[in-house]
Scaffold this active site. Structure first.
Site, PDB file in Angstrom:
ATOM      1  N   ASP A  13       0.850  -1.200   0.000  1.00  0.00           N
ATOM      2  CA  ASP A  13       0.000   0.000   0.000  1.00  0.00           C
ATOM      3  C   ASP A  13       0.882   1.245   0.000  1.00  0.00           C
ATOM      4  OD1 ASP A  13       0.795  -0.473   2.727  1.00  0.00           O
ATOM      5  OD2 ASP A  13      -0.750   0.931   3.393  1.00  0.00           O
ATOM      6  N   GLU A  55       0.044  -0.796   5.884  1.00  0.00           N
ATOM      7  CA  GLU A  55       1.087  -0.196   6.722  1.00  0.00           C
ATOM      8  C   GLU A  55       0.857   1.297   6.889  1.00  0.00           C
ATOM      9  OE1 GLU A  55       4.698   1.648   8.174  1.00  0.00           O
ATOM     10  OE2 GLU A  55       3.740   2.051   6.263  1.00  0.00           O
TER      11      GLU A  55
HETATM   12  N1  BES Z   1       8.617   3.337   5.453  1.00  0.00           N
HETATM   13  C1  BES Z   1       7.981   4.265   6.312  1.00  0.00           C
HETATM   14  C2  BES Z   1       8.692   4.446   7.624  1.00  0.00           C
HETATM   15  C3  BES Z   1      10.096   4.953   7.555  1.00  0.00           C
HETATM   16  C4  BES Z   1      10.523   5.803   6.563  1.00  0.00           C
HETATM   17  C5  BES Z   1      10.989   4.555   8.503  1.00  0.00           C
HETATM   18  C6  BES Z   1      11.837   6.238   6.528  1.00  0.00           C
HETATM   19  C7  BES Z   1      12.275   5.002   8.507  1.00  0.00           C
HETATM   20  C8  BES Z   1      12.708   5.856   7.480  1.00  0.00           C
HETATM   21  C9  BES Z   1       6.557   3.787   6.555  1.00  0.00           C
HETATM   22  O1  BES Z   1       5.909   3.412   5.372  1.00  0.00           O
HETATM   23  C10 BES Z   1       5.759   4.905   7.116  1.00  0.00           C
HETATM   24  O2  BES Z   1       5.623   5.911   6.475  1.00  0.00           O
HETATM   25  N2  BES Z   1       5.201   4.696   8.287  1.00  0.00           N
HETATM   26  C11 BES Z   1       4.270   5.612   8.844  1.00  0.00           C
HETATM   27  C12 BES Z   1       3.548   4.864   9.925  1.00  0.00           C
HETATM   28  C13 BES Z   1       2.155   5.308  10.191  1.00  0.00           C
HETATM   29  C14 BES Z   1       1.315   5.602   9.000  1.00  0.00           C
HETATM   30  C15 BES Z   1       1.452   4.375  11.139  1.00  0.00           C
HETATM   31  C16 BES Z   1       5.003   6.805   9.392  1.00  0.00           C
HETATM   32  O3  BES Z   1       6.157   6.707   9.843  1.00  0.00           O
HETATM   33  O4  BES Z   1       4.414   7.889   9.369  1.00  0.00           O
HETATM   34 MN    MN Z   2       7.092   2.212   4.257  1.00  0.00          MN
HETATM   35 MN    MN Z   3       5.256   5.359   4.400  1.00  0.00          MN
END
Ligand code: BES
Ligand code: MN
Ligand code: MN
Length: 456
Positions: free
Chosen positions: A88, A152
């Protein structure tokens, strides 16, 4: 290594074409109107897993978007790697800021521009292609299980249920994820932690209807003004968060840990230039890496109220709202912080308005070990393919399910990401370098090789 490089070289165009096909599905999980595309993306992932040689491939239904599972068990006595990723993506808005359409992947200057190019389609797809590569060039050194989810970006709550119900099927020795960033291609790094998250929405209500701002202005509290003041008060003059008890559970890093983090190469001018800001901002007493990786923060993600259409309308709004998120660090609890915020935010509201706080999703912070066999395997793999030892860093983002892998499956995670913070994740013109994509496909088989070798 030669065999690996040769395979990538010989299949270069196809490896790219297949990723492009995946990127063309607008699998946005936040907006239900994309559900048919979400399902198509899941079906595509399942097909590609099957084509690459996975067994027991299944599109597992959930109350939300499906989870794609597949595995290849070559030898019960060998270690098992559980690969996690998400198909997603975040919404592509604002669309007008994209130079080329978000779901029509386009290459410019060696980079693939598309929503999900880096987060996370470009990154998890490397694992499917690395799996194919291993199957085609001498077999798997480890057993492998894939779990690619579709929620996610909206908090992974259905995956949480799936994990609890499928402990047997998900039995493994380590979780391997490529969904984080490296410092740069010249300075490869491995993230050793992720922040937690507490996300909520606040609504401030004043009068029972929008009012004429001339007739009533001056006599009635304006919810937009009140909300702005309340939000502004959440940081003090040193940019510390003012919510009572907010920092109580935070573990301060040791001087040594801080020193190690601050040793990572960092060019403040380049950082500012990439973002188009003249000055950085943050909690006093901490460096940029410390602020994003090891300190909790509070951000307004959106704020609205009153008239925001064309032209001017003289109105004193009845309501104003904001979406607020807090990033959490180890030992902080998402539920606890949500409660602290709610109590505090209500307590600072003047009697002239009513305040409603609605929690959204959350996630717990994690730190991943740097002395495990799996971490060493990742270190060796990166050192070999990049010609340079990876630097351990702490990521600022969140992957909510990682804490659950540990709590429910007893599994530690290796965050072997190949993105860059400057890849514009969640922003317009998200990109992923083609070089990183191939590099990832070359590095992943080395991880499996060294994990198997070090496990005996
Ligand atoms: N891949 C990211 C998280 C990330 C990006 C970790 C760069 C470390 C470096 C993930 O897809 C993401 O965006 N997670 C969300 C979580 C939320 C929607 C519950 C976030 O971090 O905002
Ligand atoms: Mn991600
Ligand atoms: Mn993300």
């Amino acid at each position: 290594m030669q065999k690996i490089k040769k395979y990538v070289e010989q299949n270069k165009q196809r490896l790219l074409d297949e990723l492009f096909e995946l990127l063309r599905f607008p699998s946005v999980s936040a907006d239900p109107k994309y559900k048919p595309d979400v399902l198509k993306a899941a079906a595509y992932v399942a097909k590609k897993l099957t084509d690459a040689g996975a067994d027991k491939v299944e599109i597992c239904e959930t109350a939300g978007n499906p989870i794609v599972y597949g595995e290849k068990i070559v030898d019960e006595t060998k270690p098992t790697v559980l690969v996690y990723g998400h198909y997603d993506v975040q919404p592509a808005d604002p669309l007008e800021l994209w130079k080329t359409p978000p779901f029509e992947p386009t290459v410019r200057d060696g980079k693939i521009y598309a929503r999900g190019a880096c987060d996370d389609k470009g990154q998890f797809y490397m694992h499917i292609k690395a799996f194919e590569l291993m199957m085609q060039t001498g077999g798997l050194p480890c057993n492998i299980k894939f779990m690619i989810e579709g929620e996610e970006e909206v908090g992974s709550s259905n995956l949480g249920i799936f994990v609890k119900q499928n402990k047997g099927r998900l039995k493994a020795d380590v979780v391997l994820i490529s969904d984080t960033s490296m410092i740069s291609m010249e300075n490869p790094s491995l993230e050793t932690g992720l922040r937690g998250l507490s996300y909520l929405e606040v609504e401030v209500t004043g009068p029972n209807r929008d009012l004429h701002s001339g007739v009533y202005g001056g006599a009635v509290a304006n919810p937009a003004t009140i909300l702005a003041k309340m939000i502004a008060s959440l940081h003090d003059g040193n940019n510390h968060i003012t919510i009572p008890g907010f920092y109580n559970d935070v573990i301060e890093l040791t001087a040594e840990e801080r020193k190690a983090l601050n040793n990572a190469p960092y060019n403040e001018n380049e950082y500012k230039k990439d973002l188009g800001v003249d000055e950085l901002w943050g909690e006093k007493g901490y460096s940029t890496f410390e602020r994003t990786g090891t300190r909790p923060t509070l951000e307004v993600n959106g704020i609205w109220g009153g008239y925001i259409g064309e032209g001017a309308k003289t109105v004193l709004p009845s309501k104003a709202s904001a979406k607020i998120s807090m990033r959490l660090v180890p030992n902080q609890s998402s539920d606890k912080i949500t409660q602290l915020f709610t109590d505090h935010f209500k307590s600072i509201a003047p009697a002239s308005v009513k305040v409603k706080v609605t929690p959204h999703h959350g996630g717990e912070p994690v730190v991943t070990p740097t002395n495990s066999i799996a971490y060493k395997a990742a270190q060796k793999a990166i050192a070999e393919s990049f010609g340079k030892e990876p630097i351990p860093t702490r990521g600022g983002g969140s992957i909510p399910i990682v804490a659950l892998f540990e709590a429910e499956l007893g599994l530690k995670t290796v965050l072997m990401g190949f993105g860059l913070d400057s890849d514009s994740l969640h922003s317009p013109n998200e990109k992923y370098d083609i070089f990183n994509y191939y590099k990832g496909i070359e590095t992943i088989p080395l991880f499996h090789k060294y994990f198997a070798e070090l496990s005996v």
